[in-house]
Scaffold this motif. Structure first.
Motif, mmCIF file in Angstrom:
data_model
loop_
_atom_site.group_PDB
_atom_site.id
_atom_site.type_symbol
_atom_site.label_atom_id
_atom_site.label_comp_id
_atom_site.label_asym_id
_atom_site.label_seq_id
_atom_site.Cartn_x
_atom_site.Cartn_y
_atom_site.Cartn_z
ATOM 1 N N PHE A 182 62.118 -18.282 -6.146
ATOM 2 C CA PHE A 182 62.254 -16.832 -6.016
ATOM 3 C C PHE A 182 61.556 -16.129 -7.186
ATOM 4 C CE2 PHE A 182 64.600 -12.935 -7.174
ATOM 5 C CZ PHE A 182 64.275 -12.160 -6.069
ATOM 6 N N LEU A 183 61.675 -16.703 -8.375
ATOM 7 C CA LEU A 183 61.092 -16.078 -9.562
ATOM 8 C C LEU A 183 59.587 -16.313 -9.684
ATOM 9 C CD1 LEU A 183 63.992 -16.992 -12.031
ATOM 10 C CD2 LEU A 183 63.508 -14.738 -11.034
ATOM 11 N N SER A 184 59.074 -17.391 -9.081
ATOM 12 C CA SER A 184 57.658 -17.708 -9.296
ATOM 13 C C SER A 184 56.763 -17.554 -8.067
ATOM 14 C CB SER A 184 57.526 -19.150 -9.806
ATOM 15 O OG SER A 184 58.060 -20.039 -8.840
ATOM 16 N N GLU A 185 57.366 -17.442 -6.891
ATOM 17 C CA GLU A 185 56.601 -17.366 -5.638
ATOM 18 C C GLU A 185 55.757 -16.090 -5.578
ATOM 19 O OE1 GLU A 185 54.965 -17.687 -2.207
ATOM 20 O OE2 GLU A 185 56.339 -19.331 -2.632
ATOM 21 N N LYS A 186 54.534 -16.225 -5.046
ATOM 22 C CA LYS A 186 53.634 -15.054 -4.923
ATOM 23 C C LYS A 186 53.909 -14.240 -3.660
ATOM 24 C CE LYS A 186 50.852 -16.294 -8.443
ATOM 25 N NZ LYS A 186 51.984 -16.814 -9.227
ATOM 26 N N VAL A 210 58.215 -14.715 1.548
ATOM 27 C CA VAL A 210 58.956 -15.923 1.174
ATOM 28 C C VAL A 210 60.088 -15.537 0.218
ATOM 29 C CG1 VAL A 210 58.821 -18.188 0.035
ATOM 30 C CG2 VAL A 210 56.924 -17.409 1.485
ATOM 31 N N ARG A 211 59.788 -14.675 -0.729
ATOM 32 C CA ARG A 211 60.809 -14.267 -1.713
ATOM 33 C C ARG A 211 61.966 -13.526 -1.055
ATOM 34 N NH1 ARG A 211 59.075 -10.994 -6.291
ATOM 35 N NH2 ARG A 211 60.916 -11.867 -7.284
ATOM 36 N N LEU A 212 61.663 -12.707 -0.051
ATOM 37 C CA LEU A 212 62.742 -11.979 0.648
ATOM 38 C C LEU A 212 63.687 -12.963 1.347
ATOM 39 C CD1 LEU A 212 60.706 -8.985 2.137
ATOM 40 C CD2 LEU A 212 62.556 -8.816 0.446
ATOM 41 N N THR A 213 63.115 -14.005 1.919
ATOM 42 C CA THR A 213 63.943 -15.022 2.579
ATOM 43 C C THR A 213 64.789 -15.767 1.547
ATOM 44 O OG1 THR A 213 62.276 -15.252 4.295
ATOM 45 C CG2 THR A 213 63.859 -17.045 4.104
ATOM 46 N N LEU A 214 64.180 -16.108 0.414
ATOM 47 C CA LEU A 214 64.928 -16.786 -0.651
ATOM 48 C C LEU A 214 66.033 -15.889 -1.203
ATOM 49 C CD1 LEU A 214 61.918 -18.453 -2.499
ATOM 50 C CD2 LEU A 214 63.713 -19.642 -1.198
ATOM 51 N N LEU A 245 71.156 -12.206 -10.941
ATOM 52 C CA LEU A 245 69.764 -12.382 -10.541
ATOM 53 C C LEU A 245 69.327 -11.252 -9.594
ATOM 54 C CD1 LEU A 245 67.356 -14.575 -10.522
ATOM 55 C CD2 LEU A 245 68.289 -15.226 -8.306
ATOM 56 N N VAL A 246 70.183 -10.953 -8.621
ATOM 57 C CA VAL A 246 69.851 -9.919 -7.632
ATOM 58 C C VAL A 246 69.853 -8.543 -8.279
ATOM 59 C CG1 VAL A 246 70.583 -8.842 -5.447
ATOM 60 C CG2 VAL A 246 70.661 -11.333 -5.702
ATOM 61 N N LYS A 247 70.786 -8.326 -9.210
ATOM 62 C CA LYS A 247 70.848 -7.039 -9.919
ATOM 63 C C LYS A 247 69.557 -6.828 -10.730
ATOM 64 C CE LYS A 247 74.236 -4.412 -12.625
ATOM 65 N NZ LYS A 247 73.554 -4.101 -13.888
ATOM 66 N N GLN A 248 69.117 -7.889 -11.409
ATOM 67 C CA GLN A 248 67.864 -7.798 -12.174
ATOM 68 C C GLN A 248 66.681 -7.519 -11.253
ATOM 69 O OE1 GLN A 248 68.028 -11.594 -14.156
ATOM 70 N NE2 GLN A 248 68.766 -10.712 -16.084
ATOM 71 N N ALA A 249 66.678 -8.173 -10.097
ATOM 72 C CA ALA A 249 65.590 -7.968 -9.141
ATOM 73 C C ALA A 249 65.581 -6.526 -8.646
ATOM 74 C CB ALA A 249 65.734 -8.931 -7.962
ATOM 75 N N ALA A 268 58.756 -6.852 -9.870
ATOM 76 C CA ALA A 268 57.411 -6.285 -9.741
ATOM 77 C C ALA A 268 57.142 -5.754 -8.328
ATOM 78 C CB ALA A 268 56.368 -7.341 -10.103
ATOM 79 N N SER A 269 57.835 -6.310 -7.346
ATOM 80 C CA SER A 269 57.613 -5.889 -5.962
ATOM 81 C C SER A 269 58.622 -4.839 -5.528
ATOM 82 C CB SER A 269 57.731 -7.108 -5.037
ATOM 83 O OG SER A 269 58.027 -6.697 -3.720
ATOM 84 N N SER A 270 58.128 -3.717 -5.000
ATOM 85 C CA SER A 270 59.049 -2.662 -4.556
ATOM 86 C C SER A 270 59.864 -3.146 -3.356
ATOM 87 C CB SER A 270 58.285 -1.390 -4.199
ATOM 88 O OG SER A 270 57.408 -1.647 -3.118
ATOM 89 N N ASP A 271 59.289 -4.006 -2.513
ATOM 90 C CA ASP A 271 60.042 -4.544 -1.366
ATOM 91 C C ASP A 271 61.240 -5.363 -1.843
ATOM 92 O OD1 ASP A 271 58.286 -3.414 0.420
ATOM 93 O OD2 ASP A 271 57.096 -5.232 0.712
ATOM 94 N N ILE A 272 61.022 -6.155 -2.873
ATOM 95 C CA ILE A 272 62.117 -6.974 -3.416
ATOM 96 C C ILE A 272 63.156 -6.066 -4.081
ATOM 97 C CG2 ILE A 272 62.745 -8.761 -5.101
ATOM 98 C CD1 ILE A 272 61.200 -10.056 -2.884
ATOM 99 N N ARG A 273 62.683 -5.078 -4.846
ATOM 100 C CA ARG A 273 63.634 -4.141 -5.483
ATOM 101 C C ARG A 273 64.512 -3.460 -4.436
ATOM 102 N NH1 ARG A 273 59.032 -2.583 -8.446
ATOM 103 N NH2 ARG A 273 58.938 -0.566 -7.379
ATOM 104 N N ASP A 274 63.876 -2.968 -3.368
ATOM 105 C CA ASP A 274 64.631 -2.276 -2.313
ATOM 106 C C ASP A 274 65.622 -3.213 -1.620
ATOM 107 O OD1 ASP A 274 63.091 -0.126 -2.950
ATOM 108 O OD2 ASP A 274 61.832 -0.196 -1.150
#
Length: 196
Positions: free
Chosen positions: A142-146, A150-154, A171-175, A180-186
């Motif tokens: 989750f932390l290293s995937e580009k 894939v990261r959203l699924t993880l 981890l989720v709170k930090q994300a 870096a990704s607005s999709d992950i933040r949202d």
């Protein structure tokens, strides 16, 4: 089984084949011999098949059977040169009860060059009981995937494990706050809301 192999309509035969896989899964407790016969039939078809789309189809059918008897055959296709076939093989491992499966899927998640195959690995892990090993690998991935997909699924997989692994909340709170990704933040922010 007539429809699965003798229909002229590809959609009908492919749906019937997938249904046969599910039937084999349902028979595995009550009638293991009948279930194994179905599995064997598809393993044999797979060994002779040359068409990429049919190989994928048979792998998906074997995935539905969740049969340990298909394990070796499926694993051999995780090393295929075509990403679509590797992805289908990875997906087909998701329900198989074999202690090697987690290791194979996590290796694919961290090492396959194609993000679609890594996505299949992340999705397959979502079907499996998470344990300290698969948790650690998914967290690192989750932390290293580009790939954001894939990261959203993880992210979803990790969140499902938050009771067993309380560090997930942090981890989720930090994300949610500074990924870096607005999709992950949202996604992380909306997941946290459901937890309140």
């Amino acid at each position: 089984s007539q429809l699965a192999f003798n229909s002229n309509d590809r959609r009908i035969s492919s749906t019937a084949q997938l249904a046969l896989g599910t039937i084999a899964y349902n028979l595995s407790e009550t009638s293991p011999n009948r279930a194994n016969k179905i599995v064997k039939q598809f393993v044999q078809k797979l060994s002779k098949e040359k068409s990429e789309s049919q190989i994928r189809q048979y792998l998906l059918v074997l995935g539905n059977t969740a049969s340990a008897n298909a394990f070796d055959t499926i694993v051999s296709f995780t090393k295929a040169s075509q990403p679509q076939i590797r992805g289908a093989a990875t997906s087909a491992l998701r329900l198989i009860d074999n202690n090697q499966v987690d290791g194979i899927i996590t290796k694919i998640l961290t090492q396959d060059a194609d993000s679609r195959v890594r996505l299949e690995a992340a999705t397959a892990l979502g079907y499996r009981e998470i344990n300290p090993g698969t948790f650690k690998t998914q967290k690192q991935a989750f932390l290293s995937e580009k790939s954001v997909t894939v990261r959203l699924t993880l992210l979803r997989n990790l969140w499902q494990a938050r009771e067993k692994f309380p560090e997930v909340r942090k981890l989720v709170k930090q994300a949610a706050e500074n990924d870096a990704s607005s999709d992950i933040r949202d996604a992380a922010a909306s997941i946290i809301k459901t937890d309140l």
